[in-house]
Design a protein around this motif. Structure first.
Motif, PDB file in Angstrom:
ATOM      1  N   TYR A  81       0.813  -1.217   0.000  1.00  9.18           N
ATOM      2  CA  TYR A  81       0.000   0.000   0.000  1.00  9.18           C
ATOM      3  C   TYR A  81       0.847   1.269   0.000  1.00  9.18           C
ATOM      4  CZ  TYR A  81       1.091  -0.517   4.963  1.00  9.18           C
ATOM      5  OH  TYR A  81       1.748  -0.685   6.158  1.00  9.18           O
ATOM      6  N   LEU A  82       2.174   1.143  -0.070  1.00  9.69           N
ATOM      7  CA  LEU A  82       3.060   2.309  -0.065  1.00  9.69           C
ATOM      8  C   LEU A  82       3.517   2.653  -1.481  1.00  9.69           C
ATOM      9  CD1 LEU A  82       5.460   1.745   2.971  1.00  9.69           C
ATOM     10  CD2 LEU A  82       3.504   3.292   2.817  1.00  9.69           C
ATOM     11  N   THR A  83       3.479   3.937  -1.797  1.00 13.49           N
ATOM     12  CA  THR A  83       4.009   4.434  -3.066  1.00 13.49           C
ATOM     13  C   THR A  83       5.424   4.932  -2.838  1.00 13.49           C
ATOM     14  OG1 THR A  83       1.805   5.114  -3.804  1.00 13.49           O
ATOM     15  CG2 THR A  83       3.703   6.110  -4.927  1.00 13.49           C
ATOM     16  N   GLY A  84       6.359   4.456  -3.623  1.00 17.95           N
ATOM     17  CA  GLY A  84       7.753   4.840  -3.457  1.00 17.95           C
ATOM     18  C   GLY A  84       7.990   6.308  -3.775  1.00 17.95           C
ATOM     19  N   PHE A  85       9.058   6.845  -3.212  1.00 20.26           N
ATOM     20  CA  PHE A  85       9.453   8.238  -3.431  1.00 20.26           C
ATOM     21  C   PHE A  85       9.810   8.434  -4.900  1.00 20.26           C
ATOM     22  CE2 PHE A  85      13.117  11.423  -2.760  1.00 20.26           C
ATOM     23  CZ  PHE A  85      12.273  12.516  -2.919  1.00 20.26           C
ATOM     24  N   ASP A  86       9.173   9.416  -5.526  1.00 21.90           N
ATOM     25  CA  ASP A  86       9.438   9.768  -6.922  1.00 21.90           C
ATOM     26  C   ASP A  86      10.055  11.166  -6.929  1.00 21.90           C
ATOM     27  OD1 ASP A  86       9.523   9.968  -9.640  1.00 21.90           O
ATOM     28  OD2 ASP A  86       7.362  10.251  -9.916  1.00 21.90           O
ATOM     29  N   PRO A  87      11.390  11.251  -6.834  1.00 21.95           N
ATOM     30  CA  PRO A  87      12.043  12.553  -6.635  1.00 21.95           C
ATOM     31  C   PRO A  87      11.878  13.487  -7.825  1.00 21.95           C
ATOM     32  CG  PRO A  87      13.673  10.835  -7.028  1.00 21.95           C
ATOM     33  CD  PRO A  87      12.356  10.146  -6.880  1.00 21.95           C
ATOM     34  N   ALA A  98       1.565  -2.979  20.967  1.00 20.17           N
ATOM     35  CA  ALA A  98       2.147  -1.825  20.285  1.00 20.17           C
ATOM     36  C   ALA A  98       1.855  -1.862  18.788  1.00 20.17           C
ATOM     37  CB  ALA A  98       3.653  -1.777  20.533  1.00 20.17           C
ATOM     38  N   VAL A  99       2.024  -3.032  18.182  1.00 19.99           N
ATOM     39  CA  VAL A  99       1.767  -3.161  16.751  1.00 19.99           C
ATOM     40  C   VAL A  99       0.281  -3.004  16.453  1.00 19.99           C
ATOM     41  CG1 VAL A  99       1.946  -4.690  14.752  1.00 19.99           C
ATOM     42  CG2 VAL A  99       3.803  -4.608  16.430  1.00 19.99           C
ATOM     43  N   ALA A 100      -0.567  -3.569  17.313  1.00 22.22           N
ATOM     44  CA  ALA A 100      -2.015  -3.473  17.108  1.00 22.22           C
ATOM     45  C   ALA A 100      -2.475  -2.017  17.116  1.00 22.22           C
ATOM     46  CB  ALA A 100      -2.751  -4.269  18.182  1.00 22.22           C
ATOM     47  N   GLY A 101      -1.893  -1.201  17.997  1.00 22.71           N
ATOM     48  CA  GLY A 101      -2.267   0.207  18.060  1.00 22.71           C
ATOM     49  C   GLY A 101      -1.952   0.945  16.773  1.00 22.71           C
ATOM     50  N   VAL A 102      -0.767   0.697  16.230  1.00 21.88           N
ATOM     51  CA  VAL A 102      -0.381   1.330  14.970  1.00 21.88           C
ATOM     52  C   VAL A 102      -1.260   0.801  13.829  1.00 21.88           C
ATOM     53  CG1 VAL A 102       1.474   1.600  13.281  1.00 21.88           C
ATOM     54  CG2 VAL A 102       1.971   1.756  15.728  1.00 21.88           C
ATOM     55  N   ASN A 103      -1.530  -0.500  13.840  1.00 21.67           N
ATOM     56  CA  ASN A 103      -2.430  -1.081  12.834  1.00 21.67           C
ATOM     57  C   ASN A 103      -3.753  -0.341  12.785  1.00 21.67           C
ATOM     58  OD1 ASN A 103      -0.593  -3.070  12.211  1.00 21.67           O
ATOM     59  ND2 ASN A 103      -1.781  -4.753  13.071  1.00 21.67           N
ATOM     60  N   GLY A 104      -4.287  -0.029  13.966  1.00 23.79           N
ATOM     61  CA  GLY A 104      -5.595   0.605  14.041  1.00 23.79           C
ATOM     62  C   GLY A 104      -5.611   1.968  13.369  1.00 23.79           C
ATOM     63  N   VAL A 105      -4.559   2.756  13.604  1.00 17.58           N
ATOM     64  CA  VAL A 105      -4.498   4.099  13.013  1.00 17.58           C
ATOM     65  C   VAL A 105      -4.354   4.010  11.496  1.00 17.58           C
ATOM     66  CG1 VAL A 105      -3.256   6.293  12.971  1.00 17.58           C
ATOM     67  CG2 VAL A 105      -3.503   5.056  15.124  1.00 17.58           C
ATOM     68  N   ILE A 106      -3.427   3.151  11.038  1.00 13.31           N
ATOM     69  CA  ILE A 106      -3.216   3.012   9.594  1.00 13.31           C
ATOM     70  C   ILE A 106      -4.465   2.440   8.926  1.00 13.31           C
ATOM     71  CG2 ILE A 106      -1.883   1.803   7.815  1.00 13.31           C
ATOM     72  CD1 ILE A 106       0.520   1.933   9.692  1.00 13.31           C
ATOM     73  N   GLY A 107      -5.057   1.423   9.552  1.00 11.58           N
ATOM     74  CA  GLY A 107      -6.244   0.802   8.984  1.00 11.58           C
ATOM     75  C   GLY A 107      -7.389   1.777   8.825  1.00 11.58           C
ATOM     76  N   GLU A 108      -7.567   2.656   9.813  1.00 10.83           N
ATOM     77  CA  GLU A 108      -8.646   3.637   9.756  1.00 10.83           C
ATOM     78  C   GLU A 108      -8.438   4.629   8.622  1.00 10.83           C
ATOM     79  OE1 GLU A 108     -10.528   7.220  12.559  1.00 10.83           O
ATOM     80  OE2 GLU A 108      -9.154   5.736  13.416  1.00 10.83           O
ATOM     81  N   HIS A 109      -7.192   5.051   8.400  1.00 10.20           N
ATOM     82  CA  HIS A 109      -6.924   6.077   7.392  1.00 10.20           C
ATOM     83  C   HIS A 109      -6.816   5.510   5.973  1.00 10.20           C
ATOM     84  CE1 HIS A 109      -6.139   8.717  10.797  1.00 10.20           C
ATOM     85  NE2 HIS A 109      -6.091   9.718   9.946  1.00 10.20           N
ATOM     86  N   LEU A 110      -6.323   4.270   5.848  1.00  7.51           N
ATOM     87  CA  LEU A 110      -6.094   3.715   4.520  1.00  7.51           C
ATOM     88  C   LEU A 110      -7.093   2.625   4.140  1.00  7.51           C
ATOM     89  CD1 LEU A 110      -2.185   3.469   4.432  1.00  7.51           C
ATOM     90  CD2 LEU A 110      -3.664   5.363   3.748  1.00  7.51           C
ATOM     91  N   GLY A 111      -7.993   2.294   5.063  1.00  3.74           N
ATOM     92  CA  GLY A 111      -8.990   1.270   4.765  1.00  3.74           C
ATOM     93  C   GLY A 111      -8.407  -0.122   4.648  1.00  3.74           C
ATOM     94  N   ILE A 112      -7.408  -0.420   5.475  1.00  4.13           N
ATOM     95  CA  ILE A 112      -6.727  -1.719   5.433  1.00  4.13           C
ATOM     96  C   ILE A 112      -7.092  -2.533   6.668  1.00  4.13           C
ATOM     97  CG2 ILE A 112      -4.492  -2.883   5.493  1.00  4.13           C
ATOM     98  CD1 ILE A 112      -3.323  -0.475   4.047  1.00  4.13           C
ATOM     99  N   ASP A 113      -7.432  -3.793   6.463  1.00  2.00           N
ATOM    100  CA  ASP A 113      -7.627  -4.729   7.564  1.00  2.00           C
ATOM    101  C   ASP A 113      -6.446  -5.691   7.558  1.00  2.00           C
ATOM    102  OD1 ASP A 113      -8.360  -6.539   9.473  1.00  2.00           O
ATOM    103  OD2 ASP A 113     -10.235  -7.160   8.504  1.00  2.00           O
TER     104      ASP A 113
END
Length: 343
Positions: free
Chosen positions: A130-136, A207-222
């Motif tokens: 789900y990450l787009t690489g840096f396009d300088p 700790a990982v679950a907490g970060v998952n929750g924030v990313i999942g909410e913003h990017l629509g990822i389960d």
């Protein structure tokens, strides 16, 4: 006259007299920008408003906890941020002096002020899930991270690497596996790789679950992971993703002793055999959220700046390579330097 300094974060002194502070601990610039929410880039003081992505603001607020004053994101006409490809929400920062609001007198005193700066923050040019690489894009001045700024750090092709990891997960199916990566970044990539394997169950720590929750909410990822608890019984076919810093803690040793679990570490540093022994891993893979040496060189070519400043990791070695082998004016940024003679 414009200037770049490394003091409290990376500070870009504009020709107008204003300072843009990137990844400042005390957030003391006239304008402040945040590249991403890893702890070594996050503010220490109450930040007020920062130029950053909405996801980085949410992750920063989550990681600083409920008792901290919330970060509020803002925009600035001279600053444009683009995907840095490092972790979810990460951004590279372009500062364009021509867009800085100023009076006619300012322009007369400081010159045209048309310099464009690029601060990469931590970056990766690889598209990953789900990450787009840096396009300088082109800039006059480039401030680039050089975590892996030596020729020996060239990583495998991404698809090949991911295929090897998934194959290993399937080959070791008869044992539970413990997978170690940063809570924000590799931990999420590892979960997505487990989902592509034949593993039955996927667990993550708090700790990982907490970060998952924030990313999942913003990017629509389960991410499809269950929370690991003390009473959880790991068996064959299970995978547990943990923060890298926990690899040698006693509770991990207990899990290994009780279940026969296999420990695997994931990092660009896995290029060196010493990484396996430092983390006490049974297996390692060169999975990184940074550019390797070749990709760093490609970033410089794409930006094609008049001046390069290197920062972090092998900053001196990479600056020397740019100057000697690629013909760029390049210097490592030294903390608290006050003049060019301090480089």
């Amino acid at each position: 006259m414009s200037n770049v300094r490394y003091t409290d974060g990376i500070r870009i002194d504009l020709a107008t007299g204003e300072t843009v502070a990137c990844d400042s601990e005390d957030v003391t610039g006239d304008v402040n920008a945040l590249s991403h929410a890893h702890g070594d880039h996050l503010y220490r003081a109450t930040p007020g408003s920062l130029v950053c992505s909405e996801l980085t603001a949410a992750l920063a607020n989550h990681r600083r906890g409920e008792d901290a004053v919330p970060l509020e994101r803002t925009d600035h006409p001279a600053i444009r941020q683009v995907d840095a490809g490092h972790v979810a929400g990460s951004r590279a920062t372009y500062v364009d002096e021509s867009e800085v609001p100023r009076t006619s007198a300012d322009r007369t005193q400081s010159g045209d002020g048309e310099t464009v700066f690029c601060y990469t923050g931590d970056c990766s040019t690889r598209d990953r899930d789900y990450l787009t690489g840096f396009d300088p894009e082109p800039a006059d001045v480039l401030i680039i991270e050089t975590t892996y700024g030596k020729p020996e750090y060239v990583f495998p092709e991404q698809q090949e690497l991911e295929r090897r990891i998934v194959d290993w997960l399937d080959e070791e199916y008869d044992s539970p596996v413990l997978l170690f990566g940063y809570s924000l970044g590799r931990a999420q990539k590892l979960q997505r790789l487990v989902a592509r394997s034949e593993r039955d169950r996927l667990f993550v720590t708090k700790a990982v679950a907490g970060v998952n929750g924030v990313i999942g909410e913003h990017l629509g990822i389960d991410f499809g992971a269950e929370r690991y608890r003390r009473e959880t019984e790991l068996g064959a076919g299970d995978a547990l993703v943990l923060p890298s810093r926990t690899s040698k803690l006693a509770f991990v040793d207990d899990i290994v002793e009780e279940t026969g679990a296999i420990k695997a570490g994931f990092s660009g540093w896995a290029t060196n055999d010493s990484f396996r022994y430092r983390g006490g891993y049974d297996e390692t893979f060169v999975l990184s959220d940074h550019c390797d040496f070749s990709e760093l060189c490609d970033v410089v070519r794409a930006v094609d700046p008049e001046q390069v400043y290197t920062n972090h990791g092998f900053d001196e070695a990479f600056a020397d390579h740019l100057a000697t082998n690629m013909g760029y004016e390049a210097r490592p940024l030294k903390r608290n330097q006050s003049s060019l003679s301090d480089f």
